[in-house]
Design a protein around this motif. Structure first.
Motif, PDB file in Angstrom:
ATOM      1  N   LYS A 213       0.853  -1.184   0.000  1.00  0.00           N
ATOM      2  CA  LYS A 213       0.000   0.000   0.000  1.00  0.00           C
ATOM      3  C   LYS A 213       0.895   1.243   0.000  1.00  0.00           C
ATOM      4  O   LYS A 213       1.927   1.261   0.669  1.00  0.00           O
ATOM      5  N   PRO A 214       0.494   2.285  -0.717  1.00  0.00           N
ATOM      6  CA  PRO A 214       1.273   3.532  -0.678  1.00  0.00           C
ATOM      7  C   PRO A 214       1.261   4.127   0.737  1.00  0.00           C
ATOM      8  O   PRO A 214       0.273   4.012   1.460  1.00  0.00           O
ATOM      9  N   VAL A 215       2.371   4.742   1.103  1.00  0.00           N
ATOM     10  CA  VAL A 215       2.492   5.381   2.416  1.00  0.00           C
ATOM     11  C   VAL A 215       2.856   6.842   2.180  1.00  0.00           C
ATOM     12  O   VAL A 215       3.849   7.135   1.504  1.00  0.00           O
ATOM     13  N   ALA A 216       2.068   7.740   2.724  1.00  0.00           N
ATOM     14  CA  ALA A 216       2.337   9.172   2.585  1.00  0.00           C
ATOM     15  C   ALA A 216       3.617   9.527   3.330  1.00  0.00           C
ATOM     16  O   ALA A 216       3.935   8.914   4.362  1.00  0.00           O
ATOM     17  N   PRO A 217       4.353  10.519   2.831  1.00  0.00           N
ATOM     18  CA  PRO A 217       5.596  10.922   3.499  1.00  0.00           C
ATOM     19  C   PRO A 217       5.403  11.255   4.977  1.00  0.00           C
ATOM     20  O   PRO A 217       6.239  10.870   5.803  1.00  0.00           O
ATOM     21  N   ALA A 218       4.318  11.910   5.327  1.00  0.00           N
ATOM     22  CA  ALA A 218       4.076  12.241   6.742  1.00  0.00           C
ATOM     23  C   ALA A 218       3.948  10.983   7.590  1.00  0.00           C
ATOM     24  O   ALA A 218       4.413  10.936   8.734  1.00  0.00           O
ATOM     25  N   GLU A 219       3.338   9.942   7.041  1.00  0.00           N
ATOM     26  CA  GLU A 219       3.204   8.679   7.769  1.00  0.00           C
ATOM     27  C   GLU A 219       4.562   7.985   7.880  1.00  0.00           C
ATOM     28  O   GLU A 219       4.880   7.413   8.934  1.00  0.00           O
ATOM     29  N   GLU A 220       5.364   8.017   6.823  1.00  0.00           N
ATOM     30  CA  GLU A 220       6.712   7.451   6.912  1.00  0.00           C
ATOM     31  C   GLU A 220       7.490   8.111   8.046  1.00  0.00           C
ATOM     32  O   GLU A 220       8.116   7.426   8.857  1.00  0.00           O
ATOM     33  N   ILE A 221       7.441   9.430   8.077  1.00  0.00           N
ATOM     34  CA  ILE A 221       8.172  10.164   9.115  1.00  0.00           C
ATOM     35  C   ILE A 221       7.631   9.821  10.496  1.00  0.00           C
ATOM     36  O   ILE A 221       8.412   9.612  11.435  1.00  0.00           O
ATOM     37  N   ALA A 222       6.313   9.715  10.632  1.00  0.00           N
ATOM     38  CA  ALA A 222       5.723   9.361  11.927  1.00  0.00           C
ATOM     39  C   ALA A 222       6.170   7.975  12.380  1.00  0.00           C
ATOM     40  O   ALA A 222       6.375   7.746  13.580  1.00  0.00           O
ATOM     41  N   ARG A 223       6.337   7.064  11.450  1.00  0.00           N
ATOM     42  CA  ARG A 223       6.811   5.718  11.796  1.00  0.00           C
ATOM     43  C   ARG A 223       8.299   5.726  12.157  1.00  0.00           C
ATOM     44  O   ARG A 223       8.734   4.993  13.045  1.00  0.00           O
ATOM     45  N   LEU A 224       9.067   6.528  11.444  1.00  0.00           N
ATOM     46  CA  LEU A 224      10.515   6.557  11.642  1.00  0.00           C
ATOM     47  C   LEU A 224      10.961   7.338  12.871  1.00  0.00           C
ATOM     48  O   LEU A 224      11.905   6.931  13.561  1.00  0.00           O
ATOM     49  N   ALA A 225      10.321   8.461  13.134  1.00  0.00           N
ATOM     50  CA  ALA A 225      10.822   9.415  14.133  1.00  0.00           C
ATOM     51  C   ALA A 225      11.098   8.806  15.505  1.00  0.00           C
ATOM     52  O   ALA A 225      12.197   9.001  16.048  1.00  0.00           O
ATOM     53  N   PRO A 226      10.163   8.067  16.108  1.00  0.00           N
ATOM     54  CA  PRO A 226      10.476   7.553  17.456  1.00  0.00           C
ATOM     55  C   PRO A 226      11.618   6.550  17.462  1.00  0.00           C
ATOM     56  O   PRO A 226      12.401   6.495  18.415  1.00  0.00           O
ATOM     57  N   VAL A 227      11.739   5.780  16.398  1.00  0.00           N
ATOM     58  CA  VAL A 227      12.802   4.780  16.319  1.00  0.00           C
ATOM     59  C   VAL A 227      14.145   5.466  16.099  1.00  0.00           C
ATOM     60  O   VAL A 227      15.136   5.163  16.773  1.00  0.00           O
ATOM     61  N   VAL A 228      14.179   6.421  15.180  1.00  0.00           N
ATOM     62  CA  VAL A 228      15.415   7.162  14.914  1.00  0.00           C
ATOM     63  C   VAL A 228      15.876   7.884  16.176  1.00  0.00           C
ATOM     64  O   VAL A 228      17.050   7.823  16.545  1.00  0.00           O
ATOM     65  N   ASP A 229      14.956   8.562  16.854  1.00  0.00           N
ATOM     66  CA  ASP A 229      15.315   9.293  18.078  1.00  0.00           C
ATOM     67  C   ASP A 229      15.929   8.367  19.121  1.00  0.00           C
ATOM     68  O   ASP A 229      16.953   8.684  19.727  1.00  0.00           O
ATOM     69  N   ALA A 230      15.310   7.211  19.329  1.00  0.00           N
ATOM     70  CA  ALA A 230      15.810   6.267  20.337  1.00  0.00           C
ATOM     71  C   ALA A 230      17.180   5.709  19.941  1.00  0.00           C
ATOM     72  O   ALA A 230      18.067   5.588  20.792  1.00  0.00           O
TER      73      ALA A 230
END
Length: 96
Positions: free
Chosen positions: A51-68
């Motif tokens: 399924k296509p994923v909007a850039p905002a959703e990609e960032i929302a998925r990535l941000a907490p993991v990247v931060d940690a």
């Protein structure tokens, strides 16, 4: 060595097992413990049936993991076709 973490619903290799931030982080930490020197994170599957994923959703998925992972001092790479996500990744890499 790279360790891959698919933060997606429909990854062909793991079927969405790491969509939740906690699961993605636990998997990334295990990969690092097992010898991965760079953790490659992707939040949109590239398989033809994904399924296509909007850039905002990609960032929302990535941000907490990247931060940690940054707090742990681990090297991260971001796998994305979206220029907005690539820009976010570059900007987040330059902040501590």
């Amino acid at each position: 060595m790279f360790g891959t973490v698919n933060i997606t619903e429909d990854s062909f290799s793991d079927g969405g097992r790491y969509l939740a931030p906690e699961a993605a982080l636990a998997h990334a930490m295990k990969l690092a413990k097992d010898g991965a020197s760079v953790l490659d994170l992707g939040a949109a599957a590239s398989n033809p049936d994904a399924k296509p994923v909007a850039p905002a959703e990609e960032i929302a998925r990535l941000a907490p993991v990247v931060d940690a992972l940054k707090k742990e001092g681990l090297a991260v790479s971001i796998d994305s076709f979206a220029p907005e996500v690539q820009r976010w990744a570059m900007e987040s890499a330059s902040t501590t």
